[in-house]
Motif scaffolding. Structure first.
Motif, PDB file in Angstrom:
ATOM      1  N   LEU A 127       7.762  20.422  -7.739  1.00 55.28           N
ATOM      2  CA  LEU A 127       6.491  20.427  -8.381  1.00 55.28           C
ATOM      3  C   LEU A 127       6.300  18.727  -8.979  1.00 55.28           C
ATOM      4  CD1 LEU A 127       6.527  23.602 -10.569  1.00 55.28           C
ATOM      5  CD2 LEU A 127       5.357  22.941  -8.365  1.00 55.28           C
ATOM      6  N   ASP A 128       7.316  18.012  -9.506  1.00 55.63           N
ATOM      7  CA  ASP A 128       7.463  16.914  -9.887  1.00 55.63           C
ATOM      8  C   ASP A 128       6.785  15.722  -8.883  1.00 55.63           C
ATOM      9  OD1 ASP A 128       7.689  17.473 -12.353  1.00 55.63           O
ATOM     10  OD2 ASP A 128       9.755  16.883 -12.331  1.00 55.63           O
ATOM     11  N   LYS A 129       7.318  16.273  -7.533  1.00 56.67           N
ATOM     12  CA  LYS A 129       7.261  15.210  -6.123  1.00 56.67           C
ATOM     13  C   LYS A 129       5.729  15.542  -5.925  1.00 56.67           C
ATOM     14  CE  LYS A 129       9.060  14.114  -1.809  1.00 56.67           C
ATOM     15  NZ  LYS A 129       9.968  14.341  -0.748  1.00 56.67           N
ATOM     16  N   LYS A 130       5.413  16.715  -5.937  1.00 58.72           N
ATOM     17  CA  LYS A 130       4.063  17.096  -5.377  1.00 58.72           C
ATOM     18  C   LYS A 130       2.866  16.408  -6.214  1.00 58.72           C
ATOM     19  CE  LYS A 130       0.917  20.998  -4.303  1.00 58.72           C
ATOM     20  NZ  LYS A 130       0.729  22.269  -4.327  1.00 58.72           N
ATOM     21  N   SER A 131       3.161  16.462  -7.492  1.00 57.38           N
ATOM     22  CA  SER A 131       2.269  15.713  -8.524  1.00 57.38           C
ATOM     23  C   SER A 131       2.259  14.521  -8.298  1.00 57.38           C
ATOM     24  CB  SER A 131       2.677  15.908 -10.186  1.00 57.38           C
ATOM     25  OG  SER A 131       2.753  17.674 -10.386  1.00 57.38           O
ATOM     26  N   PHE A 132       3.701  13.727  -8.039  1.00 60.78           N
ATOM     27  CA  PHE A 132       3.625  12.339  -8.040  1.00 60.78           C
ATOM     28  C   PHE A 132       2.681  11.922  -6.740  1.00 60.78           C
ATOM     29  CE2 PHE A 132       5.495   9.148  -5.138  1.00 60.78           C
ATOM     30  CZ  PHE A 132       5.464   7.815  -6.077  1.00 60.78           C
ATOM     31  N   ILE A 133       2.829  12.616  -5.771  1.00 57.37           N
ATOM     32  CA  ILE A 133       2.254  12.252  -4.409  1.00 57.37           C
ATOM     33  C   ILE A 133       0.547  12.425  -4.746  1.00 57.37           C
ATOM     34  CG2 ILE A 133       1.656  12.948  -2.135  1.00 57.37           C
ATOM     35  CD1 ILE A 133       4.556  13.836  -1.793  1.00 57.37           C
ATOM     36  N   GLU A 134       0.235  13.606  -5.352  1.00 58.41           N
ATOM     37  CA  GLU A 134      -1.260  13.582  -5.896  1.00 58.41           C
ATOM     38  C   GLU A 134      -1.928  12.460  -6.414  1.00 58.41           C
ATOM     39  OE1 GLU A 134      -1.334  17.454  -7.326  1.00 58.41           O
ATOM     40  OE2 GLU A 134      -1.403  18.496  -5.305  1.00 58.41           O
ATOM     41  N   ALA A 135      -1.057  12.028  -7.513  1.00 61.29           N
ATOM     42  CA  ALA A 135      -1.619  11.040  -8.323  1.00 61.29           C
ATOM     43  C   ALA A 135      -1.509   9.738  -7.679  1.00 61.29           C
ATOM     44  CB  ALA A 135      -0.501  10.802  -9.752  1.00 61.29           C
ATOM     45  N   ALA A 136      -0.568   9.431  -6.653  1.00 55.66           N
ATOM     46  CA  ALA A 136      -0.544   8.276  -5.863  1.00 55.66           C
ATOM     47  C   ALA A 136      -1.702   8.169  -4.907  1.00 55.66           C
ATOM     48  CB  ALA A 136       0.756   8.037  -5.242  1.00 55.66           C
ATOM     49  N   LEU A 137      -1.905   9.314  -4.432  1.00 54.17           N
ATOM     50  CA  LEU A 137      -2.918   9.208  -3.429  1.00 54.17           C
ATOM     51  C   LEU A 137      -4.392   8.975  -4.091  1.00 54.17           C
ATOM     52  CD1 LEU A 137      -2.342  12.519  -1.241  1.00 54.17           C
ATOM     53  CD2 LEU A 137      -2.470  10.003  -0.451  1.00 54.17           C
TER      54      LEU A 137
ATOM     55  N   CYS B  64       1.885   9.872   7.287  1.00 54.21           N
ATOM     56  CA  CYS B  64       1.702   8.982   5.973  1.00 54.21           C
ATOM     57  C   CYS B  64       0.312   8.949   5.566  1.00 54.21           C
ATOM     58  CB  CYS B  64       1.540   7.327   6.635  1.00 54.21           C
ATOM     59  SG  CYS B  64       1.217   6.149   5.175  1.00 54.21           S
ATOM     60  N   PRO B  65       0.101   9.474   4.214  1.00 54.66           N
ATOM     61  CA  PRO B  65      -1.002   9.902   3.554  1.00 54.66           C
ATOM     62  C   PRO B  65      -1.892   8.893   3.157  1.00 54.66           C
ATOM     63  CG  PRO B  65       0.609  10.150   2.057  1.00 54.66           C
ATOM     64  CD  PRO B  65       1.292   9.512   3.235  1.00 54.66           C
ATOM     65  N   VAL B  66      -1.636   7.377   3.289  1.00 52.97           N
ATOM     66  CA  VAL B  66      -2.319   6.475   3.115  1.00 52.97           C
ATOM     67  C   VAL B  66      -2.567   5.660   4.300  1.00 52.97           C
ATOM     68  CG1 VAL B  66      -1.954   6.615   0.545  1.00 52.97           C
ATOM     69  CG2 VAL B  66      -0.349   5.126   2.149  1.00 52.97           C
ATOM     70  N   ASP B  67      -2.036   5.895   5.349  1.00 54.26           N
ATOM     71  CA  ASP B  67      -2.186   5.263   6.619  1.00 54.26           C
ATOM     72  C   ASP B  67      -1.879   3.661   6.358  1.00 54.26           C
ATOM     73  OD1 ASP B  67      -3.220   7.205   7.904  1.00 54.26           O
ATOM     74  OD2 ASP B  67      -5.644   6.969   7.258  1.00 54.26           O
ATOM     75  N   CYS B  68      -0.655   3.508   5.801  1.00 54.63           N
ATOM     76  CA  CYS B  68      -0.216   2.168   5.594  1.00 54.63           C
ATOM     77  C   CYS B  68       0.771   1.470   6.548  1.00 54.63           C
ATOM     78  CB  CYS B  68       0.548   1.987   3.924  1.00 54.63           C
ATOM     79  SG  CYS B  68       1.795   2.800   3.939  1.00 54.63           S
TER      80      CYS B  68
ATOM     81  N   ALA C  63      12.951   5.138  -1.026  1.00 57.95           N
ATOM     82  CA  ALA C  63      13.276   6.349  -1.858  1.00 57.95           C
ATOM     83  C   ALA C  63      11.987   6.743  -2.704  1.00 57.95           C
ATOM     84  CB  ALA C  63      14.077   5.955  -2.799  1.00 57.95           C
ATOM     85  N   ALA C  64      11.993   8.086  -3.215  1.00 57.31           N
ATOM     86  CA  ALA C  64      10.808   8.585  -3.798  1.00 57.31           C
ATOM     87  C   ALA C  64      10.355   7.704  -4.740  1.00 57.31           C
ATOM     88  CB  ALA C  64      10.998   9.859  -4.250  1.00 57.31           C
ATOM     89  N   LYS C  65       9.017   7.521  -4.712  1.00 56.79           N
ATOM     90  CA  LYS C  65       8.353   6.318  -5.973  1.00 56.79           C
ATOM     91  C   LYS C  65       8.679   4.961  -5.728  1.00 56.79           C
ATOM     92  CE  LYS C  65       8.443  10.348  -9.222  1.00 56.79           C
ATOM     93  NZ  LYS C  65       8.486  10.516 -10.633  1.00 56.79           N
TER      94      LYS C  65
ATOM     95  N   GLU D 113       0.867  -1.405   0.137  1.00 54.95           N
ATOM     96  CA  GLU D 113       0.101  -0.090   0.228  1.00 54.95           C
ATOM     97  C   GLU D 113       0.870   1.376  -0.057  1.00 54.95           C
ATOM     98  OE1 GLU D 113      -3.157  -0.045   3.050  1.00 54.95           O
ATOM     99  OE2 GLU D 113      -3.195  -2.245   3.190  1.00 54.95           O
ATOM    100  N   CYS D 114       2.127   1.147   0.315  1.00 56.85           N
ATOM    101  CA  CYS D 114       3.015   2.372   0.217  1.00 56.85           C
ATOM    102  C   CYS D 114       3.011   2.912  -1.067  1.00 56.85           C
ATOM    103  CB  CYS D 114       4.379   2.075   0.767  1.00 56.85           C
ATOM    104  SG  CYS D 114       5.511   3.097   0.796  1.00 56.85           S
ATOM    105  N   ILE D 115       3.075   4.179  -1.135  1.00 59.47           N
ATOM    106  CA  ILE D 115       3.082   5.051  -2.385  1.00 59.47           C
ATOM    107  C   ILE D 115       4.575   5.656  -2.727  1.00 59.47           C
ATOM    108  CG2 ILE D 115       0.565   5.740  -2.388  1.00 59.47           C
ATOM    109  CD1 ILE D 115       1.302   8.276  -1.261  1.00 59.47           C
ATOM    110  N   GLY D 116       5.524   5.430  -1.620  1.00 59.10           N
ATOM    111  CA  GLY D 116       6.707   5.987  -1.895  1.00 59.10           C
ATOM    112  C   GLY D 116       6.913   7.320  -1.661  1.00 59.10           C
ATOM    113  N   CYS D 117       6.174   8.173  -0.854  1.00 59.38           N
ATOM    114  CA  CYS D 117       6.052   9.686  -0.573  1.00 59.38           C
ATOM    115  C   CYS D 117       7.160  10.059   0.295  1.00 59.38           C
ATOM    116  CB  CYS D 117       4.896  10.169  -0.082  1.00 59.38           C
ATOM    117  SG  CYS D 117       4.510   9.702   1.473  1.00 59.38           S
ATOM    118  N   THR D 118       7.881   9.284   0.583  1.00 63.36           N
ATOM    119  CA  THR D 118       9.023   9.570   1.790  1.00 63.36           C
ATOM    120  C   THR D 118       8.820  10.318   3.027  1.00 63.36           C
ATOM    121  OG1 THR D 118       9.791  11.619   0.778  1.00 63.36           O
ATOM    122  CG2 THR D 118      10.594   9.666  -0.332  1.00 63.36           C
TER     123      THR D 118
END
Length: 204
Positions: free
Chosen positions: A183-193, A128-132, A106-108, A87-92
């Motif tokens: 910005l790339d990291k922020k977009s990645f986290i939003e998409a992963a969420l 942790c944004p996904v409570d994993c 690492a990221a992602k 369930e981990c999205i790699g947000c760090t």
């Protein structure tokens, strides 16, 4: 009132080095300083439990008996963070929160906890944004002092690393690349969420 012939380091040596902040002082050494310099109460360390309460009472020449009943209700067992890696999205975010660098990844990429280094501080849960992340009780270590000393060294090593990185960051010139990476990291986290929420809704 400062206690004569007693240093914060002597008090810190008795604390479990979880760096959890449950004492209200943000970490073990700040609590040790408060005990020496501010006459803080000796019953503010739930991870240390009754043993640490008694040790502090003995060192600070305070009777721990009035606090034992309260400590019996709020003492925390040794805990270990366990990441549900699927369930981990790699947000760090958990890596950044860990006070002893006990989480690797690492990221992602999915993260995992180094069992021998985790202090069970629970500081990785909130970010942790996904409570994993789960906290599980573990057997009390045979050598509590050895584990505390190990945790202290890892915490101090992390503090030195962060200090050095902060200095490097201050010396570095802002760049478009750094801004783009943020910005790339922020977009990645939003998409992963979004993916994580969609996955959960499918299983409901």
């Amino acid at each position: 009132m400062t206690k004569p012939n007693l240093s914060p380091e002597q008090v810190d040596a008795l604390l479990p080095q979880t760096q959890c902040g449950l004492c209200g002082y943000g970490g073990c050494m700040p609590y040790a300083r408060a005990l020496v310099n501010e006459n803080a109460a000796i019953n503010l360390c739930p991870p240390g439990g009754i043993q640490t309460l008694k040790d502090l009472g003995n060192l600070l020449e305070q009777d721990p008996e009035p606090f034992i009943a309260d400590m019996e209700t709020k003492a925390k067992p040794p805990l270990l963070a366990v990441i549900r890696e699927e369930e981990c999205i790699g947000c760090t975010k958990c890596i950044q929160a860990c006070p002893v660098d006990a989480i690797v990844g690492a990221a992602k990429l999915m993260h995992t906890v180094i069992t021998r280094d985790c202090t069970g501080c629970e500081l990785c849960l909130a970010p942790c944004p996904v409570d994993c992340i789960d906290m599980v009780a573990v057997q009390t270590p045979l050598d509590r002092q050895k584990q505390a000393d190990h945790a202290r060294k890892r915490f101090q090593s992390r503090e030195k690393r962060l200090h050095a990185e902060n200095i490097q960051h201050q010396l570095a010139q802002p760049s478009l690349v750094a801004s783009t990476n943020t910005l790339d990291k922020k977009s990645f986290i939003e998409a992963a969420l979004l993916r994580a929420r969609s996955k959960k809704s499918l299983h409901k």
